[in-house]
Write a protein that holds these residues in place. Structure first.
Motif, PDB file in Angstrom:
ATOM      1  N   VAL A 285       0.854  -1.187   0.000  1.00 55.15           N
ATOM      2  CA  VAL A 285       0.000   0.000   0.000  1.00 55.15           C
ATOM      3  C   VAL A 285       0.888   1.234   0.000  1.00 55.15           C
ATOM      4  CG1 VAL A 285      -1.890  -1.152   1.188  1.00 55.15           C
ATOM      5  CG2 VAL A 285      -0.151   0.027   2.530  1.00 55.15           C
ATOM      6  N   ASN A 286       0.410   2.298  -0.608  1.00 58.30           N
ATOM      7  CA  ASN A 286       1.104   3.575  -0.589  1.00 58.30           C
ATOM      8  C   ASN A 286       0.466   4.464   0.468  1.00 58.30           C
ATOM      9  OD1 ASN A 286       1.237   6.646  -1.725  1.00 58.30           O
ATOM     10  ND2 ASN A 286       3.120   5.511  -2.173  1.00 58.30           N
ATOM     11  N   VAL A 287       1.304   4.982   1.368  1.00 62.58           N
ATOM     12  CA  VAL A 287       0.823   5.876   2.417  1.00 62.58           C
ATOM     13  C   VAL A 287       1.397   7.261   2.126  1.00 62.58           C
ATOM     14  CG1 VAL A 287       0.584   6.229   4.895  1.00 62.58           C
ATOM     15  CG2 VAL A 287       0.958   3.918   4.009  1.00 62.58           C
ATOM     16  N   ARG A 288       0.531   8.211   1.830  1.00 66.83           N
ATOM     17  CA  ARG A 288       0.984   9.543   1.433  1.00 66.83           C
ATOM     18  C   ARG A 288       1.639  10.265   2.604  1.00 66.83           C
ATOM     19  NH1 ARG A 288      -2.434  13.545   3.157  1.00 66.83           N
ATOM     20  NH2 ARG A 288      -4.492  12.907   3.896  1.00 66.83           N
ATOM     21  N   SER A 289       2.311  11.356   2.311  1.00 67.47           N
ATOM     22  CA  SER A 289       2.970  12.165   3.324  1.00 67.47           C
ATOM     23  C   SER A 289       1.991  12.591   4.407  1.00 67.47           C
ATOM     24  CB  SER A 289       3.593  13.405   2.667  1.00 67.47           C
ATOM     25  OG  SER A 289       4.079  14.296   3.633  1.00 67.47           O
ATOM     26  N   PHE A 290       2.342  12.333   5.669  1.00 71.30           N
ATOM     27  CA  PHE A 290       1.519  12.642   6.824  1.00 71.30           C
ATOM     28  C   PHE A 290       0.103  12.055   6.698  1.00 71.30           C
ATOM     29  CE2 PHE A 290       4.862  15.827   6.980  1.00 71.30           C
ATOM     30  CZ  PHE A 290       5.283  15.691   8.294  1.00 71.30           C
ATOM     31  N   GLY A 291       0.027  10.921   6.043  1.00 72.19           N
ATOM     32  CA  GLY A 291      -1.262  10.271   5.847  1.00 72.19           C
ATOM     33  C   GLY A 291      -1.383   8.974   6.627  1.00 72.19           C
ATOM     34  N   VAL A 292      -2.573   8.419   6.608  1.00 76.68           N
ATOM     35  CA  VAL A 292      -2.894   7.165   7.276  1.00 76.68           C
ATOM     36  C   VAL A 292      -3.657   6.276   6.311  1.00 76.68           C
ATOM     37  CG1 VAL A 292      -4.191   6.069   9.156  1.00 76.68           C
ATOM     38  CG2 VAL A 292      -2.986   8.210   9.581  1.00 76.68           C
ATOM     39  N   VAL A 293      -3.286   5.005   6.254  1.00 78.31           N
ATOM     40  CA  VAL A 293      -4.047   3.995   5.528  1.00 78.31           C
ATOM     41  C   VAL A 293      -4.609   3.023   6.549  1.00 78.31           C
ATOM     42  CG1 VAL A 293      -3.886   2.018   3.976  1.00 78.31           C
ATOM     43  CG2 VAL A 293      -2.801   4.172   3.357  1.00 78.31           C
ATOM     44  N   GLU A 294      -5.902   2.773   6.461  1.00 78.30           N
ATOM     45  CA  GLU A 294      -6.550   1.827   7.362  1.00 78.30           C
ATOM     46  C   GLU A 294      -7.019   0.623   6.560  1.00 78.30           C
ATOM     47  OE1 GLU A 294     -10.051   1.689  10.777  1.00 78.30           O
ATOM     48  OE2 GLU A 294     -10.182   3.164   9.167  1.00 78.30           O
ATOM     49  N   LEU A 295      -6.589  -0.566   6.972  1.00 76.83           N
ATOM     50  CA  LEU A 295      -7.037  -1.818   6.381  1.00 76.83           C
ATOM     51  C   LEU A 295      -7.968  -2.483   7.389  1.00 76.83           C
ATOM     52  CD1 LEU A 295      -3.649  -3.107   4.873  1.00 76.83           C
ATOM     53  CD2 LEU A 295      -5.439  -1.758   3.751  1.00 76.83           C
ATOM     54  N   ARG A 296      -9.262  -2.286   7.184  1.00 75.64           N
ATOM     55  CA  ARG A 296     -10.240  -2.795   8.131  1.00 75.64           C
ATOM     56  C   ARG A 296     -10.452  -4.288   7.923  1.00 75.64           C
ATOM     57  NH1 ARG A 296     -15.415   1.056   8.566  1.00 75.64           N
ATOM     58  NH2 ARG A 296     -15.761  -0.418  10.277  1.00 75.64           N
ATOM     59  N   ASP A 297     -10.575  -4.997   9.031  1.00 77.28           N
ATOM     60  CA  ASP A 297     -10.725  -6.456   9.019  1.00 77.28           C
ATOM     61  C   ASP A 297      -9.690  -7.067   8.073  1.00 77.28           C
ATOM     62  OD1 ASP A 297     -11.667  -8.949   9.623  1.00 77.28           O
ATOM     63  OD2 ASP A 297     -13.629  -8.686   8.673  1.00 77.28           O
ATOM     64  N   VAL A 298      -8.418  -6.736   8.335  1.00 81.95           N
ATOM     65  CA  VAL A 298      -7.331  -6.985   7.388  1.00 81.95           C
ATOM     66  C   VAL A 298      -7.156  -8.465   7.059  1.00 81.95           C
ATOM     67  CG1 VAL A 298      -5.600  -6.975   9.247  1.00 81.95           C
ATOM     68  CG2 VAL A 298      -4.886  -6.510   6.899  1.00 81.95           C
ATOM     69  N   VAL A 299      -7.353  -9.347   8.032  1.00 80.65           N
ATOM     70  CA  VAL A 299      -7.135 -10.774   7.776  1.00 80.65           C
ATOM     71  C   VAL A 299      -8.135 -11.293   6.750  1.00 80.65           C
ATOM     72  CG1 VAL A 299      -7.121 -13.075   8.833  1.00 80.65           C
ATOM     73  CG2 VAL A 299      -6.094 -11.134  10.035  1.00 80.65           C
ATOM     74  N   LEU A 300      -9.396 -10.855   6.849  1.00 80.20           N
ATOM     75  CA  LEU A 300     -10.415 -11.277   5.894  1.00 80.20           C
ATOM     76  C   LEU A 300     -10.429 -10.415   4.640  1.00 80.20           C
ATOM     77  CD1 LEU A 300     -12.930 -12.954   5.104  1.00 80.20           C
ATOM     78  CD2 LEU A 300     -14.306 -11.258   6.338  1.00 80.20           C
ATOM     79  N   SER A 301     -10.543  -9.101   4.812  1.00 78.40           N
ATOM     80  CA  SER A 301     -10.789  -8.223   3.665  1.00 78.40           C
ATOM     81  C   SER A 301      -9.577  -8.067   2.762  1.00 78.40           C
ATOM     82  CB  SER A 301     -11.250  -6.848   4.155  1.00 78.40           C
ATOM     83  OG  SER A 301     -12.459  -6.963   4.875  1.00 78.40           O
ATOM     84  N   THR A 302      -8.372  -8.041   3.351  1.00 78.37           N
ATOM     85  CA  THR A 302      -7.162  -7.871   2.546  1.00 78.37           C
ATOM     86  C   THR A 302      -6.585  -9.202   2.096  1.00 78.37           C
ATOM     87  OG1 THR A 302      -6.628  -5.813   3.696  1.00 78.37           O
ATOM     88  CG2 THR A 302      -4.831  -6.890   2.503  1.00 78.37           C
ATOM     89  N   PHE A 303      -6.578 -10.191   3.001  1.00 77.39           N
ATOM     90  CA  PHE A 303      -5.888 -11.444   2.704  1.00 77.39           C
ATOM     91  C   PHE A 303      -6.809 -12.630   2.488  1.00 77.39           C
ATOM     92  CE2 PHE A 303      -2.665  -9.000   5.207  1.00 77.39           C
ATOM     93  CZ  PHE A 303      -1.805  -8.773   4.147  1.00 77.39           C
ATOM     94  N   GLY A 304      -8.113 -12.484   2.738  1.00 80.23           N
ATOM     95  CA  GLY A 304      -9.072 -13.506   2.357  1.00 80.23           C
ATOM     96  C   GLY A 304      -9.197 -14.695   3.285  1.00 80.23           C
ATOM     97  N   PHE A 305      -8.718 -14.585   4.538  1.00 75.58           N
ATOM     98  CA  PHE A 305      -8.824 -15.684   5.485  1.00 75.58           C
ATOM     99  C   PHE A 305     -10.090 -15.517   6.328  1.00 75.58           C
ATOM    100  CE2 PHE A 305      -4.340 -15.616   4.480  1.00 75.58           C
ATOM    101  CZ  PHE A 305      -3.970 -16.953   4.480  1.00 75.58           C
ATOM    102  N   THR A 306     -10.947 -16.543   6.323  1.00 69.99           N
ATOM    103  CA  THR A 306     -12.184 -16.465   7.103  1.00 69.99           C
ATOM    104  C   THR A 306     -11.995 -16.921   8.550  1.00 69.99           C
ATOM    105  OG1 THR A 306     -12.801 -18.683   6.369  1.00 69.99           O
ATOM    106  CG2 THR A 306     -13.629 -16.815   5.069  1.00 69.99           C
ATOM    107  N   ASN A 307     -10.935 -17.680   8.813  1.00 70.11           N
ATOM    108  CA  ASN A 307     -10.666 -18.143  10.177  1.00 70.11           C
ATOM    109  C   ASN A 307      -9.165 -18.366  10.304  1.00 70.11           C
ATOM    110  OD1 ASN A 307     -10.685 -19.164  12.743  1.00 70.11           O
ATOM    111  ND2 ASN A 307     -11.792 -21.049  12.234  1.00 70.11           N
ATOM    112  N   ALA A 308      -8.443 -17.340  10.735  1.00 72.17           N
ATOM    113  CA  ALA A 308      -6.991 -17.443  10.807  1.00 72.17           C
ATOM    114  C   ALA A 308      -6.445 -16.475  11.833  1.00 72.17           C
ATOM    115  CB  ALA A 308      -6.355 -17.156   9.441  1.00 72.17           C
TER     116      ALA A 308
END
Length: 246
Positions: free
Chosen positions: A72-95
């Motif tokens: 992910v690219n995080v801009r200058s003085f910025g914030v990136v939020e990956l909500r429910d990262v295990v499921l939404s970003t990586f696709g694990f339903t139980n991990a």
């Protein structure tokens, strides 16, 4: 869901906790069911307190499975939020597993995770977990204030961000300094081991004020932690390990 980036200006000699580096460790992240009807999720926040945008590679190391990554690219003085990262970003339903965040330069990137129980009808209950640079970790990780009474249970875990496995001695001590239990375990490279409800697992009489000292047999840095969880709500308090005697 709250994601906060805070800029603190302090004297160069003041280092209460140094959490930024080339590799930042979030010791545990989870999506899936837990004890007593809890349902755990993890939100990851990455902040960039520099004048230039940063590409951050986030790798999830599940306890059972192969690692997966995203950048992910995080801009200058910025914030990136990956909500429910295990499921939404990586696709694990139980991990469950460890998160490693890597950047090309050691300045400016910080990370926190919010791990919370979303399975209670009264709302979400959880804890914030600080990311700490791998190079700032030590071979000892000490936590105190664990409880197994008054409606609480206590878990602890050990994350190993190194490639090689590490043998860890775990010393459980009561509030008077009396030994309650000693446990030996091996944490594989790039993985986390978590012991849930240590009082039940180690057959220790539930009590308050318990201390856990996790000590690596070799000079491999570990991220030890504990979590005191309310049985009724799944509300948790996170305790990151320190190294007072390292």
């Amino acid at each position: 869901v709250l994601c906060i980036a805070t800029l603190l200006v302090v004297a160069a000699s003041a280092h209460p906790i140094d959490i930024e580096g080339m590799t930042v460790v979030i010791p545990v992240a989870m999506h899936g069911p837990g004890a007593q009807g809890t349902q755990w999720q993890t939100d990851l926040c990455i902040s960039n307190m520099t004048m230039a945008g940063k590409n951050v590679t986030v790798t999830f190391h599940p306890t059972n499975g192969e690692p997966v990554s995203t950048t992910v690219n995080v801009r200058s003085f910025g914030v990136v939020e990956l909500r429910d990262v295990v499921l939404s970003t990586f696709g694990f339903t139980n991990a469950k597993g460890m998160l490693l965040l890597s950047v090309e330069t050691a300045t400016g990137i910080q990370a926190t995770a919010r791990i919370f129980n979303a399975g209670n009808p009264m709302g979400e209950f959880g804890q914030f977990v600080p990311g700490i640079a791998a190079e700032r970790l030590e071979r000892q990780s000490y936590v105190a204030g664990l409880a197994g009474v008054d409606g609480n249970r206590s878990n602890f875990g050990i994350a190993n961000p190194a490639e090689e496995p590490v043998d860890v001695s775990v010393y459980v001590v009561d509030g008077e300094g009396n030994a309650l239990h000693t446990h030996e375990l091996t944490v594989s490279g790039m993985s986390v081991v978590q012991i849930n409800d240590l009082f039940a697992e180690f057959n220790i009489t539930p009590q308050r004020g318990v201390q856990v000292d996790m000590h690596a047999a070799t000079a491999v840095p570990i991220y030890g932690y504990a979590s005191v969880v309310r049985n009724g709500t799944g509300d948790a308090i996170f305790i990151f390990g320190t190294s007072p005697n390292n």
